[in-house]
Design a protein around this motif. Structure first.
Motif, PDB file in Angstrom:
ATOM      1  N   ARG A  58      -7.154   6.298  -0.155  1.00  0.00           N
ATOM      2  CA  ARG A  58      -6.070   7.163   0.307  1.00  0.00           C
ATOM      3  C   ARG A  58      -4.870   6.361   0.802  1.00  0.00           C
ATOM      4  O   ARG A  58      -3.722   6.675   0.482  1.00  0.00           O
ATOM      5  CB  ARG A  58      -6.567   8.081   1.425  1.00  0.00           C
ATOM      6  CG  ARG A  58      -7.391   9.278   0.948  1.00  0.00           C
ATOM      7  CD  ARG A  58      -7.846  10.061   2.140  1.00  0.00           C
ATOM      8  NE  ARG A  58      -8.515  11.304   1.780  1.00  0.00           N
ATOM      9  CZ  ARG A  58      -9.092  12.102   2.656  1.00  0.00           C
ATOM     10  NH1 ARG A  58      -9.115  11.761   3.949  1.00  0.00           N
ATOM     11  NH2 ARG A  58      -9.674  13.218   2.274  1.00  0.00           N
ATOM     12  N   VAL A  59      -5.119   5.351   1.604  1.00  0.00           N
ATOM     13  CA  VAL A  59      -4.013   4.558   2.158  1.00  0.00           C
ATOM     14  C   VAL A  59      -3.345   3.745   1.056  1.00  0.00           C
ATOM     15  O   VAL A  59      -2.115   3.674   0.980  1.00  0.00           O
ATOM     16  CB  VAL A  59      -4.517   3.645   3.294  1.00  0.00           C
ATOM     17  CG1 VAL A  59      -3.394   2.763   3.819  1.00  0.00           C
ATOM     18  CG2 VAL A  59      -5.091   4.493   4.430  1.00  0.00           C
ATOM     19  N   LYS A  93      -1.109   5.963  -0.838  1.00  0.00           N
ATOM     20  CA  LYS A  93       0.120   6.290  -0.116  1.00  0.00           C
ATOM     21  C   LYS A  93       1.194   5.216  -0.350  1.00  0.00           C
ATOM     22  O   LYS A  93       2.361   5.524  -0.596  1.00  0.00           O
ATOM     23  CB  LYS A  93      -0.210   6.424   1.377  1.00  0.00           C
ATOM     24  CG  LYS A  93       0.910   6.924   2.236  1.00  0.00           C
ATOM     25  CD  LYS A  93       0.410   7.428   3.590  1.00  0.00           C
ATOM     26  CE  LYS A  93      -0.335   6.371   4.372  1.00  0.00           C
ATOM     27  NZ  LYS A  93      -0.598   6.831   5.771  1.00  0.00           N
ATOM     28  N   ALA A 151       4.695   4.685   6.472  1.00  0.00           N
ATOM     29  CA  ALA A 151       3.273   4.671   6.101  1.00  0.00           C
ATOM     30  C   ALA A 151       2.498   3.591   6.851  1.00  0.00           C
ATOM     31  O   ALA A 151       1.281   3.715   7.026  1.00  0.00           O
ATOM     32  CB  ALA A 151       3.128   4.480   4.594  1.00  0.00           C
ATOM     33  N   ASP A 171      -3.392  10.281   5.904  1.00  0.00           N
ATOM     34  CA  ASP A 171      -3.487   9.575   4.634  1.00  0.00           C
ATOM     35  C   ASP A 171      -3.710  10.471   3.420  1.00  0.00           C
ATOM     36  O   ASP A 171      -3.724   9.985   2.292  1.00  0.00           O
ATOM     37  CB  ASP A 171      -4.633   8.550   4.700  1.00  0.00           C
ATOM     38  CG  ASP A 171      -4.437   7.554   5.825  1.00  0.00           C
ATOM     39  OD1 ASP A 171      -3.274   7.195   6.108  1.00  0.00           O
ATOM     40  OD2 ASP A 171      -5.447   7.132   6.427  1.00  0.00           O
TER      41      ASP A 171
END
Length: 211
Positions: free
Chosen positions: A58-59, A62, A175, A181
Motif C-alpha cells: 500500500r505505501v 502511494k 505521503a 495508505d
C-alpha cells in the motif's frame, strides 16, 4: 551566408534555447522541491514507522502513484513551454488514473465491504486537503516562473499541467507523513487535493503566461 548554413545556424540556436528552457524548468522545479521540503520540516515530520512500511504494497503504491504523476506531468510541462506544442491533458491523466484504478480495484477485492468506508475516509482527510496544497504552492510558483521563460501557446493548459506537477510533488512529500495508505484514500483525498492545486495553476497560468 549560404541557405544551408543559415538553416544549420537557426537549428543550432533553436536546440540551444530548448536546452536552456528545459534546464531552467528542471532547476526551478528542484528549487520548488527544496522549498517544499523546508515547509515540510517546519510543519510535519515523517511518520515514525516509515522505514518499515515503505516496502509494504500500500505505501509503495502511494509513492508509485504520486511519482508517476510527477514524471508524466513533468514531461508534458517541458513540451508545454514551446509555442508549437499541442498536447492533451489525458496524456498525463490516463496512465496515472489507470494505475490508480488497478490499486483501487485490488483494495476493493481484498477488503470486506464493511471496511471500504473507513478505508476511504481514513483519519487525516482534512489534513490531506490542507497540507498537500500547502506543500505544492512553492513548487507551483517555481514551475510557473520557469514557464514564463518559455513561450506556451496555451497558458491555461500550461498552468494546469504545472499544477499537476506541483500537486504530484506536494502529495509525494505529504505521503512521507500520512498514515492513511489505502488506495481508496489516495484516490479520493490526494486526488481532490491535486485537483485544487491544478485549478489554481490553470487560473494563474491564464493570467501570468499570456504573451
Amino acid at each position: 551566408m549560404r541557405t544551408e548554413d543559415l538553416i544549420r545556424a537557426l537549428a543550432h540556436d533553436s536546440a540551444s534555447r530548448s536546452e536552456s528552457v528545459a534546464r531552467r524548468l528542471v532547476t526551478r522545479a528542484l528549487v520548488g522541491v527544496l522549498a517544499a521540503l523546508c515547509v515540510f520540516a517546519l510543519f510535519l515530520t515523517p511518520r515514525p514507522d516509515l522505514s518499515v512500511v515503505i516496502v509494504t504494497p500500500r505505501v509503495a503504491f502511494k509513492f508509485l502513484i504520486t511519482l508517476a504523476l510527477v514524471g508524466a506531468a513533468g514531461a508534458l510541462t517541458l513540451r508545454a513551454m514551446r509555442p508549437e506544442a499541442r498536447s492533451s491533458l489525458w496524456s498525463v491523466l490516463i496512465p496515472v488514473l489507470a494505475l490508480l484504478a488497478v490499486g483501487v480495484a485490488a483494495e476493493l477485492i481484498s477488503s470486506p465491504p464493511a471496511a471500504w468506508r473507513p478505508l476511504l475516509i481514513g483519519s487525516n482527510a482534512l489534513a490531506c486537503l490542507a497540507l498537500v496544497p500547502l506543500l505544492s504552492l512553492l513548487p507551483l510558483g517555481s514551475i510557473l516562473a520557469a514557464l514564463r521563460y518559455g513561450a506556451p501557446s496555451q497558458p491555461r493548459f500550461a498552468g494546469t499541467i504545472a499544477g499537476l506537477l506541483a500537486g504530484g510533488i506536494g502529495s509525494a512529500l505529504y505521503a512521507l507523513h500520512c498514515p492513511d495508505d489505502s488506495p481508496l484514500f489516495v484516490a479520493a483525498w490526494y486526488g481532490l487535493s491535486i485537483t485544487v492545486i491544478s485549478v489554481l495553476g490553470a487560473a494563474l497560468g491564464a493570467r501570468w503566461l499570456r504573451w
